[in-house]
Every structure is written in structure tokens, then in C-alpha cells.
Enzyme design. Structure first.
Site, PDB file in Angstrom:
ATOM      1  N   ARG A  27     -56.253 -13.391  85.641  1.00  0.00           N
ATOM      2  CA  ARG A  27     -55.308 -13.901  84.595  1.00  0.00           C
ATOM      3  C   ARG A  27     -55.966 -15.835  85.090  1.00  0.00           C
ATOM      4  NH1 ARG A  27     -49.266 -14.223  86.669  1.00  0.00           N
ATOM      5  NH2 ARG A  27     -48.309 -16.568  85.864  1.00  0.00           N
ATOM      6  N   TYR A  75     -57.706  -6.288  94.632  1.00  0.00           N
ATOM      7  CA  TYR A  75     -56.473  -7.115  94.867  1.00  0.00           C
ATOM      8  C   TYR A  75     -57.064  -9.050  95.492  1.00  0.00           C
ATOM      9  CZ  TYR A  75     -53.018 -10.157  93.540  1.00  0.00           C
ATOM     10  OH  TYR A  75     -51.878 -11.604  93.519  1.00  0.00           O
ATOM     11  N   MET A 115     -53.176 -17.183  89.377  1.00  0.00           N
ATOM     12  CA  MET A 115     -54.976 -16.685  89.119  1.00  0.00           C
ATOM     13  C   MET A 115     -55.286 -15.473  90.502  1.00  0.00           C
ATOM     14  SD  MET A 115     -58.943 -17.331  90.367  1.00  0.00           S
ATOM     15  CE  MET A 115     -58.199 -15.879  91.724  1.00  0.00           C
ATOM     16  N   GLU A 116     -55.366 -14.827  89.707  1.00  0.00           N
ATOM     17  CA  GLU A 116     -55.504 -13.084  90.213  1.00  0.00           C
ATOM     18  C   GLU A 116     -57.015 -12.691  89.745  1.00  0.00           C
ATOM     19  OE1 GLU A 116     -51.352 -11.493  90.918  1.00  0.00           O
ATOM     20  OE2 GLU A 116     -51.347 -11.662  88.775  1.00  0.00           O
ATOM     21  N   ILE A 117     -57.680 -11.937  90.398  1.00  0.00           N
ATOM     22  CA  ILE A 117     -58.256 -11.295  89.118  1.00  0.00           C
ATOM     23  C   ILE A 117     -58.449  -9.890  90.287  1.00  0.00           C
ATOM     24  CG2 ILE A 117     -60.540 -11.045  89.271  1.00  0.00           C
ATOM     25  CD1 ILE A 117     -61.813 -13.329  90.315  1.00  0.00           C
TER      26      ILE A 117
END
Ligand code: GDP
Ligand code: MN
Length: 372
Positions: free
Chosen positions: A187, A213, A270-272
Site C-alpha cells: 500500500r 503482514y 504503508m503495509e506490505i
């Protein structure tokens, strides 16, 4: 006379050394086998499939997408974020970009964004029901909820569009038509900054290390925005105890074993992560339950605490990864890598701005939880 006594010994040593060299040269010049991971290139479609060996994937081959929700008015910030990520990461891996909006993107937006990446780019229109306040929401009650937050001077207290966004990011982004074909996403928001050259693929890292996550910053929530969220989540858990993961991260989100929520959340801008988790039974049942209460509109539930509570309760804690090597700023918070060698070699950021160990960061809580 004594001098010459050493000569036969010297000759024997010399012969021995030559023999060793000849023997070794056989080893050195033995024709080497083909490296096992060399891709076979025959121009067939298999060449573009992920090259899997023992369940591991190679860098650049994850089924992943770079994902940005944005408004047309955020064109400049969108271009800036994409350009930085392309330069620092994606030009090496060429993951596709997907942009989402509840209004059609303008031609100008499409052209300018596509101009700063050589990856495939698509633009999606969010279906009405995934974005706008549903008809069954009692608007009078919702308005009263907004007024309460305005009186308390809470950011976005009055904003319905912000609530639409939070609800969308909580329960709908991973079901969008353009996003469904992918498993992993990163994101990205307009107007953020990336500080380090990345010579690794975070999607492949998560996949190969069996993580679900990945986060970069963790902070405390404005509790006024979620007065009934934790009670709602606890009620969901009471009704569906089967979804609670063994070895979960309750310790990250509660300081009293679940009685109260402490406000800690992974900063979701900010997440991957692996969308199989969001699409799975536990999270789906959970967000459906939350949706049914109307709390996204009667209060102002953020997608960050909603994601965090889900991840913390329905996943074992070892599925969550902290990406130290992604230097990142979304104002007002920053993360500059703690790894000194990596930072020196790859980053331009101010360690003094990094919030990791400051008292308003939840990273220390996460850090100690992982080591217990
Ligand atoms: P904050 O980070 O919580 O302050 O919220 P932002 O304003 O950054 O919004 C979060 C993300 O949602 C960003 O990617 C925005 O571009 C996007 N966003 C917020 N509101 C809207 C909206 O009304 N429409 C669209 N299309 N995107 C939005
Ligand atoms: Mn933002």
C-alpha cells in the site's frame, strides 16, 4: 658438504607440491554442472511463471501489486510517491501498479502517473457500495457522531469521505476487480517519501519467510475515534472463539490481557501483506461483524486499528514482520533504518527523525513481544 644433504629433500618436497597442484587442477577444471536455479529460456510461457524451488520464490516473481488509493487532486503527490518507489525499488522488479478511486481518474492523472513507471499500470473505479455510506446507516445518528468528534477537535471528525475511505481500506480494497488476481500488495499513498535504495524484494521476503503482514511504523490511536470498537471486537471473539490464533499478539494491543485496547496499531498507510489473510474466513467474518454495527460511520473507526486488531488476534505473532530496511516518511512520522551498515550504504534519512524508540511509538512494545 652439509649444504648438499638438503637437496634430495628439496626435490621430494617439490615433486609432492607439483603432484598436489596437478591433483587440485583436476578439481578446479572439472566441468561444473549447470547452476540449479538457472531459468530455462525456450520462449515458452513457463519462463514467465514464478520459478519455484521447494516452495520458495525468486525475487521479482511474487504475485504482487503496488496499490494506491488516490484522488485526482492528489496527482502531484501520487507522481512523487510512484517516482521514488520506482527509482528505489520497483525499476528492478517491475511489479504492476493499480490505482483506485471512487471517481474516474482523469486522463491527465493516468498519463502523468504512467509516465514515471515502466511497469504495467491500471486504473480502477471503486463500485458505489464499496465506498459510499450505505442507506441503512441512520444519518441522524451518524451526524451526531461526527459532531461529537468535531467538539473534541479530532482530525477528520466532520469528514464523511474520510469514513468512506477507512471503511473501504478496512473491508473492500482486496476485493476490487483489478486487485483480485494478486496475492501480495504494497500500500502506497500520495505524498510519502522513501529513503533507501532497496536491493531486496519485500514480497519475496515475506513469502519465503512465511510471513503474512509487514509494517514499518506503529503508533497510538486517537481513542475518541473508536469508543466502542474494542468492545465490538471482543463480542465478535466471544461469538467466534475458533478464529483466535494460538500465540497471537494480544500483548501488542492490550496491556491488561484484553480488558482494554491500548491504542497500538500498525500504521496502515504503508503495509506490505498477503491478501489471502484479508480474504480468509476469520477476517471476513470479523469485518462483516464490524460493518453490521455501523461503527465506521457512527464513530470514525480507522482501517489501521481494524487491520491491527485482526492481524493481532487471528494470526500467530511470528507472521508479522517489521521492515527495518524500508526508510519511510508519512508526515509527521518517519522510520530510518536501525541497521547502521544498511543505512550508511543505502539510505538518506535522518536517524533523529525516526520514531521507532520514542514514547509515542508502539514499536518497542512489538519488539519486546516478539522476544518473549
Ligand atoms: P491520513 O493518512 O489518515 O491523513 O489520510 P489520507 O488523506 O492520506 O488518506 C489515506 C489514503 O486514502 C490516501 O491514499 C488518500 O489518497 C486516499 N483518500 C482519502 N480520501 C479519499 C477520497 O475521498 N477519495 C479517494 N479516491 N481517495 C481518498
Ligand atoms: Mn495519508
Amino acid at each position: 658438504m652439509a649444504k648438499f644433504a638438503y637437496r634430495p629433500i628439496g626435490i621430494v618436497v617439490l615433486i609432492f607440491l607439483v603432484a598436489v597442484m596437478l591433483y587440485n587442477s583436476r578439481l578446479y577444471y572439472r566441468p561444473s554442472p549447470q547452476p540449479l536455479d538457472m531459468p530455462e529460456v525456450h520462449g515458452d510461457s513457463k519462463a514467465s511463471e514464478p520459478k519455484v524451488s521447494e516452495g520458495l520464490i525468486q525475487e521479482g516473481t511474487a504475485n504482487a501489486v503496488m496499490l494506491m488509493l488516490a484522488r485526482n487532486s492528489e496527482l502531484e503527490g501520487a507522481v512523487s510517491s510512484v517516482k521514488q518507489l520506482e527509482e528505489k525499488f520497483n525499476r528492478r522488479y517491475r511489479y504492476p501498479w493499480v490505482f483506485l478511486n471512487e471517481e474516474p481518474f482523469t486522463d491527465e492523472f493516468r498519463q502523468q502517473v504512467a509516465a514515471v513507471t515502466s511497469s504495467n499500470v491500471s486504473f480502477g473505479l471503486i463500485p458505489h457500495e464499496d465506498w459510499f455510506q450505505p442507506d441503512w446507516i441512520d444519518e441522524e445518528k451518524a451526524k451526531a457522531g461526527r459532531d461529537v468528534l468535531v467538539k473534541q477537535n479530532i482530525i477528520y471528525g466532520d469528514s464523511v469521505s474520510y469514513r468512506n475511505m477507512c471503511r473501504f481500506q478496512s473491508r473492500a480494497f482486496y476485493k476490487q476487480e483489478l486487485v483480485l488476481p494478486y496475492r501480495w500488495y504494497w500500500r502506497v499513498e500520495p505524498h510519502v517519501a522513501f529513503h533507501c535504495d532497496m536491493d531486496f524484494d519485500p514480497f519475496a521476503y515475506l513469502h519465503n519467510n512465511k510471513k503474512v503482514y509487514g509494517f514499518n511504523l506503529a503508533v497510538y490511536e486517537w481513542m475518541e475515534t473508536i469508543p466502542s470498537l474494542w468492545a465490538t471486537v471482543k463480542e465478535f471473539v466471544r461469538l467466534h472463539p475458533q478464529y483466535i490464533a494460538p500465540n497471537n499478539s494480544m500483548e501488542f494491543i492490550s496491556d491488561d490481557d484484553g480488558s482494554k485496547y491500548n491504542g497500538c496499531h500498525y500504521w496502515s498507510n504503508m503495509e506490505i501483506a498477503d491478501m489471502e489473510f484479508w480474504r480468509g474466513a476469520a477476517y471476513t467474518a470479523y469485518v462483516n461483524y464490524l460493518e453490521g454495527t455501523g461503527g465506521f460511520y457512527y464513530e470514525r473507526w480507522g482501517d489501521a486499528p481494524v487491520h491491527t486488531m485482526g492481524v493481532s488476534l487471528f494470526l500467530p505473532k511470528d507472521k508479522i514482520h517489521f521492515f527495518d530496511q524500508i526508510g519511510y516518511t508519512h508526515e509527521p512520522h518517519s522510520h530510518c533504518p536501525q541497521d547502521l551498515d544498511f543505512r550508511a550504504e543505502h539510505c538518506r534519512c535522518q536517524p533523529g527523525r525516526s520514531i521507532d524508540w520514542l514514547d509515542y511509538s508502539c514499536y518497542p512494545k512489538w519488539f519486546y513481544m516478539q522476544r518473549r
